[in-house]
Structures are given as C-alpha cells and as structure tokens.
Design a protein around this motif. Structure first.
Motif, PDB file in Angstrom:
ATOM      1  N   LEU A 179      -8.741   0.523   2.841  1.00 39.78           N
ATOM      2  CA  LEU A 179      -9.550   1.219   1.849  1.00 39.78           C
ATOM      3  C   LEU A 179     -11.050   1.067   2.111  1.00 39.78           C
ATOM      4  O   LEU A 179     -11.842   1.944   1.759  1.00 39.78           O
ATOM      5  N   VAL A 218      -4.261  -3.624   2.672  1.00 35.03           N
ATOM      6  CA  VAL A 218      -4.649  -2.529   1.791  1.00 35.03           C
ATOM      7  C   VAL A 218      -6.166  -2.484   1.651  1.00 35.03           C
ATOM      8  O   VAL A 218      -6.800  -1.421   1.806  1.00 35.03           O
ATOM      9  N   CYS A 271      -6.646   7.113  -1.916  1.00 36.39           N
ATOM     10  CA  CYS A 271      -5.744   7.330  -3.055  1.00 36.39           C
ATOM     11  C   CYS A 271      -4.385   7.832  -2.586  1.00 36.39           C
ATOM     12  O   CYS A 271      -3.336   7.412  -3.108  1.00 36.39           O
ATOM     13  N   LEU A 275      -2.448   4.898  -1.155  1.00 37.78           N
ATOM     14  CA  LEU A 275      -1.908   4.059  -2.227  1.00 37.78           C
ATOM     15  C   LEU A 275      -0.667   4.696  -2.841  1.00 37.78           C
ATOM     16  O   LEU A 275       0.334   4.019  -3.103  1.00 37.78           O
ATOM     17  N   THR A 304       2.263   4.243  -0.551  1.00 43.06           N
ATOM     18  CA  THR A 304       2.725   2.856  -0.578  1.00 43.06           C
ATOM     19  C   THR A 304       3.549   2.573  -1.832  1.00 43.06           C
ATOM     20  O   THR A 304       4.623   1.958  -1.764  1.00 43.06           O
TER      21      THR A 304
END
Length: 252
Positions: free
Chosen positions: A215, A211, A224, A227, A230
C-alpha cells in the motif's frame, strides 16, 4: 506528510451460503491532516442491519468532517471533550436512524450495527467504539507500543452492543492515541482473526507487513482493489465465515 486511506469489505462465506448481503460498511474522509474513519458491522439477526451499518458509518464520518471543516480541533480535544463531542455525533446519527425507522414502520433495532472509528492527526487522536470490531494505531517509533481499541462483547457467546441499543452511551468507549502514528487499522470482527494476533495484543505481522509494504507505493484505487481481493480470498473461509472489512490509513 498526509494520510493515505485504503478500505474494502467482502461478504463472508456464511452470507454467501444463505444468499444474504454483506452487512459490513465503512466510511472515511481526510480533512486537512485529520483522518476521520468508521467501520460498522450490522447484526446478522436483524433484517435491515446492512442499511444501519451503511447509515451509521456515513452519518458519523460526515458529521465529523463537517466539524473539522468548520475548524474544530477534534484530534487535540482533551479526553472529556472528545467523549462529549463523539457522544453528540453518535446521538445525531441515532436520531436520523430513528426517523428512518419510523418512516419505514420498523423498530430501531432493525438497523442494529456496531461502530469502531478514529479521529487522528499524525501526532495522535482518539478511537471511539461501540461493540466488537477492533482498532489499532501503530507508532512511528519501535520503542512505543501499539495502541489498541478492543472489542466489547456481552455475557454470552456472539453477543455484543449496537449503536441502536438503549444503553449505547454506557458502551461508547474512547481510547486516546497519545503518540505519533505510522499506521491506523480499523476492522470488523470478521477480519480480526487474520489481521490480529491471538489474544488481540497486536497486529499480526506476517499479514500486515506485506500489506503495508504494498500500500505504501500503490495508487489509491489499486490499493483498495488489492484489499478487496485479499478479503474475498476463499482461503479466508477456513478462518471465518463472517463478512470482513479492513481500513488501513498510512501517514506518509
């Protein structure tokens, strides 16, 4: 160097099944080199907790941003000074919630929500915390340990503490982050089972490493969105049925 902040919420399977809303919320601002962020989780037992979570996160971060913009050195206060300041910030948010509750003719507890937040420069700062949820600050040097702000639960299973509670001051915890920071993570308790290791000793590297790597080079909107995808992945349903919020800030 500056903060880059990515955050998202996703409704939990239990709330999908019940036809209720996501009761998590977050807010974040960066003023100069100061990160100001909060994650709130509304109490599932209260009818307006999603309103409370949104209001508390928004009001707390807006108040902190106002103070930082006015030149207040929030991240470098001593521990007693920070505790006093953040107590005033939460009290102001509670006052606004009380006004809203009175106008709506409902109890303040209708807006019950937990709070975990951070005020930090790249060189350190503070977590502040009421209830469950978690915070983690990863150092820039491998020799230093991750600084954790752990959940506080009550005597019984699934019991915790809320900003709306009468004893909120007794449960407002402040944790200093006294080292240069690489990554800050804030999360609701629904995200913690796959973001944290068992026992909450540190971030779970098989999850957080890819992650962070993504990012680090992603555009803000793309990060964003990733995320959010996910957190909403149906594979998370096997781990938790709760709403999930995760905020990750990178010092780059």
């Amino acid at each position: 160097m500056a903060w880059r902040v990515f955050a998202a919420s996703a409704i939990g399977k239990s709330h999908i099944d019940l036809g209720t809303q996501c009761q998590d919320a977050f807010a974040r601002e960066v003023v100069g080199d100061i990160l100001l962020a909060a994650v709130c989780d509304g109490a599932g037992s209260q009818p307006l907790s999603q309103v409370g979570a949104e209001a508390v996160s928004r009001l707390v971060v807006a108040d902190l941003a106002r103070r930082a913009s006015a030149g207040d050195a929030l991240a470098t206060l001593d521990a007693a000074g920070f505790a006093s300041m953040i107590g005033d910030v939460v009290a102001r948010a509670r006052t606004e919630l009380t006004v809203a509750a009175d106008a709506a003719g409902v109890a303040l507890d209708s807006y019950a929500a937990t709070l975990v937040g951070v005020v930090a420069s790249g060189d350190g700062g503070y977590f502040f915390h009421i209830g469950d949820g978690q915070g983690a600050a990863e150092p820039r040097t491998e020799e230093a340990a991750t600084v954790m702000s752990l959940p506080e639960n009550g005597e019984y299973a699934n019991e915790t503490y809320f900003v709306s509670g009468k004893e909120w001051r007794e449960h407002l915890r402040v944790t200093p982050i006294g080292l240069p920071i690489r990554t800050v993570a804030l999360m609701s308790d629904g995200a913690a089972p796959f973001v944290m290791t068992k026992g909450n000793g540190s971030l779970y590297r098989p999850f957080i490493d890819p992650v962070e790597k993504y990012l680090a080079t992603a555009a803000d909107a793309d990060g964003c969105a990733a995320l959010a995808t996910t957190l909403a992945d149906p594979r998370t349903y096997r781990i938790t049925g709760d709403d999930k919020t995760l905020l990750i800030a990178l010092w780059q």
